[in-house]
Enzyme design. Structure first.
Site, PDB file in Angstrom:
ATOM      1  N   ASP D 228       0.809  -1.230   0.000  1.00 38.80           N
ATOM      2  CA  ASP D 228       0.000   0.000   0.000  1.00 38.80           C
ATOM      3  C   ASP D 228       0.835   1.270   0.000  1.00 38.80           C
ATOM      4  O   ASP D 228       0.369   2.319   0.454  1.00 38.80           O
ATOM      5  CB  ASP D 228      -0.949   0.022   1.212  1.00 38.80           C
ATOM      6  CG  ASP D 228      -2.060  -1.005   1.061  1.00 38.80           C
ATOM      7  OD1 ASP D 228      -2.256  -1.493  -0.064  1.00 38.80           O
ATOM      8  OD2 ASP D 228      -2.708  -1.322   2.070  1.00 38.80           O
ATOM      9  N   ALA D 229       2.065   1.201  -0.477  1.00 44.03           N
ATOM     10  CA  ALA D 229       2.911   2.395  -0.480  1.00 44.03           C
ATOM     11  C   ALA D 229       3.375   2.765  -1.879  1.00 44.03           C
ATOM     12  O   ALA D 229       4.274   3.573  -2.038  1.00 44.03           O
ATOM     13  CB  ALA D 229       4.117   2.185   0.441  1.00 44.03           C
TER      14      ALA D 229
END
Lengths: 284, 284, 284, 284
Positions: D228-229
């Site tokens: 999720d980055a």
């Protein structure tokens, strides 16, 4: 979802209404889980919506209605109480465009919209396969431009057969005759595009593009005899810029239309929308 | 902020424009830090805005203008090049309401708006103290309803004296005469409330309230002879609900007005707004 | 604005609360103009806020408080009733940045924010002239990095001298000591930038830019001992894109900060914000 | 839609790039219908995207590529040119939740998303009927928690068999292994909920509810090894209040998720998204 009753009231404002209603419910041991009040300052008209846990009321709704009638009468209330366990029946009217219909059917089959959809009516046959896959009846009612009355008579009959509580114009693209509008007051929901400022006349997206508007929107409203002028339930906008062609604007408009219609219908199904003159109180 | 030149061009689209312009700049050793192009599909008109570092051009703008003229002519360009080191002169016209004026003055004194404000003109004296605290001249030009021409003659003279590049109607509440509008094409910026749908006539907030609108907005636009119908620069909305009185709506409207006007003026001051017919291209 | 009383109550939920309160008010002939209820489903805690016309209550608030105490006690209520005629005293703490301060002072001097502002405290002297033009006392309390206690002792004393009801950290940029936070529970309001996702550590705008976020936001919250983790009152966002430099993002962030702080403070001043654990109920 | 070529370039910035590219296209008689440039000020890296009418180029793309190679090489360009007539192949990975999948399939079957969807993969069988109604292959690839490698090997094979250009995690709810992420750089698109501030750990909606957040959002991003980055393509938020239960927040989150994913995927399919380090330039 636990079963609840939704008590919705409107009446001239005066001291003691809330006291009387809440006292009535308290004496029954009723458990209020949601409460909204509002007094319109101009007309001094009062509105309330209570949600009561069904299992906290020691009898059925018929009995509740009978017992509450006296209280209601003494305040001159317009009122009803609905059982969340009885799903409203929604008939959808569509044409060729699928964006609103698809979105509503997704919400229905995923149990997000708590309703029955007994039928979809359309003046075209395009969406039959998709609708029937959901197990929903699809009625193709063609429009003869020279005899629209015939079409609307068929529409009216199908709506009646389906015992519709609510009629949703999901991009239906036909203007309902005034008698039909009058037959279902505050029960026919429409969605249409909106702009700041409005563009009257044909091809509003082209007009909006030529004026270089930066926002396009959608309005969900109840249908009344006056075209697109009924009480507004919900609105929203989306940002556009000069890179967006008329086609882009129409596409972005579809997105905001489907979201606004879904929110508006949901409010209606949950008895959150109270009509007062030509406006709504939405206890959202 | 580093000093830059802003080259803004519009002309009929054809192959080779970008090549010619970018080649011209490349030969000078010019360093482009920002570039926007756009072709309007309907009219096939081409628009571009280049930002070039001033220190990358080996001579002054007069020389640039002279050398670029041939290229510009061959494509039939409307064009200009501005020096970010020369601040545009903005004259504000106000009335009694302070929200837009206060917001613009804050942005000016905190160096967020890169401009001079040589004067504020108003048909009332209410805002004098606040304006003068900023060291800005305040001219109270009263309106005699029986002789508005006199007022507008004075306004025109003050604007001229102030050598205004831009005129901002910061809730000025008077309709400028057509001749004045024509004298400053795409240089007079107005802000006004907007609704979906529009409400024509008096007291639009009351009409909006009676219709139960869920969004109120503001439109920033260039002033043309046709009232409130000039090219739109920027718009935005704020959500309202039935709890909001007309007074609340007016207050929320003020917030959106001041934000939209500040954004629109900033775009203009940075030469980001190109007018095309009755619409704008905003290279934001 | 007509004078009103604002009765705010929270207590464990049970049947009969609304009945008891509304009956109490009805017996006095009290005219309720605004009413909000809410029961938190997790904790089964009940919240309400009533606005009553002052001229409909036949005695003063001291008498109201005495009479209502019994009812309140029987339900274990936390409660208070405020008189809209008595303006809360707001002390602003600022540093060098003027955007929030300017916006709040505009709203105060235009009577949009219904409060007194007895003093502005700042660790810098930059904003003195602007504040004093408003006739508000400005106290420059410098921070000695080696002895912050001294600064906070002075801050505390000035707040106390000013008999502050509310303290607003309008971009004050200092972390208040825990004891001071504890002394004014749910009465110190802060504004800070927010992102999706959050960026922990130094220079969050740079981090956000490097991640290419498309939205930047602001959060208005009550200050508690845990930094920036107190109950949230209000939030909003603004859209950014790759063209926006870090400086642009900071500038756009200022706009959303000042709007969110103004809304949050307004809700607080109107007794619309009820704190429950680490969250708020905002009867907006 | 007319057939176009999309030329996308990134390289270190220097004078003359735009001149060289636009001159190259002008000499071919190429008609540019859309142009975006951007220079990242930090890294001095240059990005551009040109849309050229296919019928204005006198030969096929293979020839274009061969001829442009020299120019590209001289500037050290990363570049590609795509033909809008060749639809990208999108494989959707889903789990049980249908909101994103339904929305994407609607957009695909109404020709709003210009792509092929050769297959849907899922670790559950729930959505088979709906997907197959569209004539799209549905592969149920169960996850054995003790042997996830087997699952991902099957996923990888199916993706490869489908000759996927893009992989969309439409609420797939499994973390892809790093090797798979590395195999499709900037070609795997995910959607997940986002909050201001972020809530790390389990049950983020519960955490957000307990903190009383007023906005919940969604982020569409490219998947990288770090969960999720990856680079953010698109984000949006929706407003919530204390009346919204955790279930309401999840429901409203679904709406913003599906809209943000659809917008992000569209940008990707139109070659509007350029990745630079951990951020994106979106020529929207």
């Amino acid at each position: 979802m636990e079963r609840t009753y939704r008590l919705v009231i409107s009446c001239p404002d005066q001291a003691g209404i809330v006291a009387a209603v809440s006292d009535f419910i308290a004496r029954l041991g009723g458990w209020i889980t949601e409460a909204h009040h509002y007094t319109d300052p101009g007309s001094q008209w009062f509105f309330m919506r209570y949600v009561v846990r069904a299992d906290s009321i020691p009898f059925e709704l018929a009995e509740f209605r009978a017992r509450f009638a006296l209280t209601a009468q003494s305040f001159g209330m317009h009122w009803f109480i609905n059982d969340s366990g009885i799903k409203p029946r929604v008939v959808l009217l569509a044409s060729k465009q699928a964006h609103c219909l698809s979105d509503l059917l997704y919400r229905w089959r995923s149990h997000e919209l708590d309703c029955e959809i007994p039928a979809v009516l359309s003046n075209h046959d395009d969406l039959r396969g998709y609708v029937e896959w959901h197990g929903i009846a699809y009625h193709h009612l063609a429009v003869d431009p020279g005899n629209k009355d015939q079409h609307f008579a068929a529409v009216r009959e199908r709506i009646s057969d389906a015992r519709a509580d609510v009629i949703v114009l999901a991009r239906y693209m036909q203007i309902l005759p005034p008698e039909l509008c009058a037959e279902y007051p505050a029960r026919i929901i429409n969605i249409h595009h909106s702009f700041l400022p409005s563009f009257v006349g044909a091809r509003p997206y082209h007009q909006a593009s030529e004026r270089g508007v930066k926002l396009i929107g959608a309005t969900c409203h109840y249908v009344t005899r006056e075209l697109d002028a009924g009480p507004i339930i919900e609105q929203d906008v989306v940002r556009v810029n000069h890179h967006n062609t008329v086609e882009d604007m129409v596409r972005l408009g579809r997105d905001v239309e489907k979201m606004v219609l879904a929110r508006g219908l949901r409010y209606h199904l949950e008895d959150r929308v109270l009509v007062h003159g030509n406006k709504t109180i939405v206890f959202a």
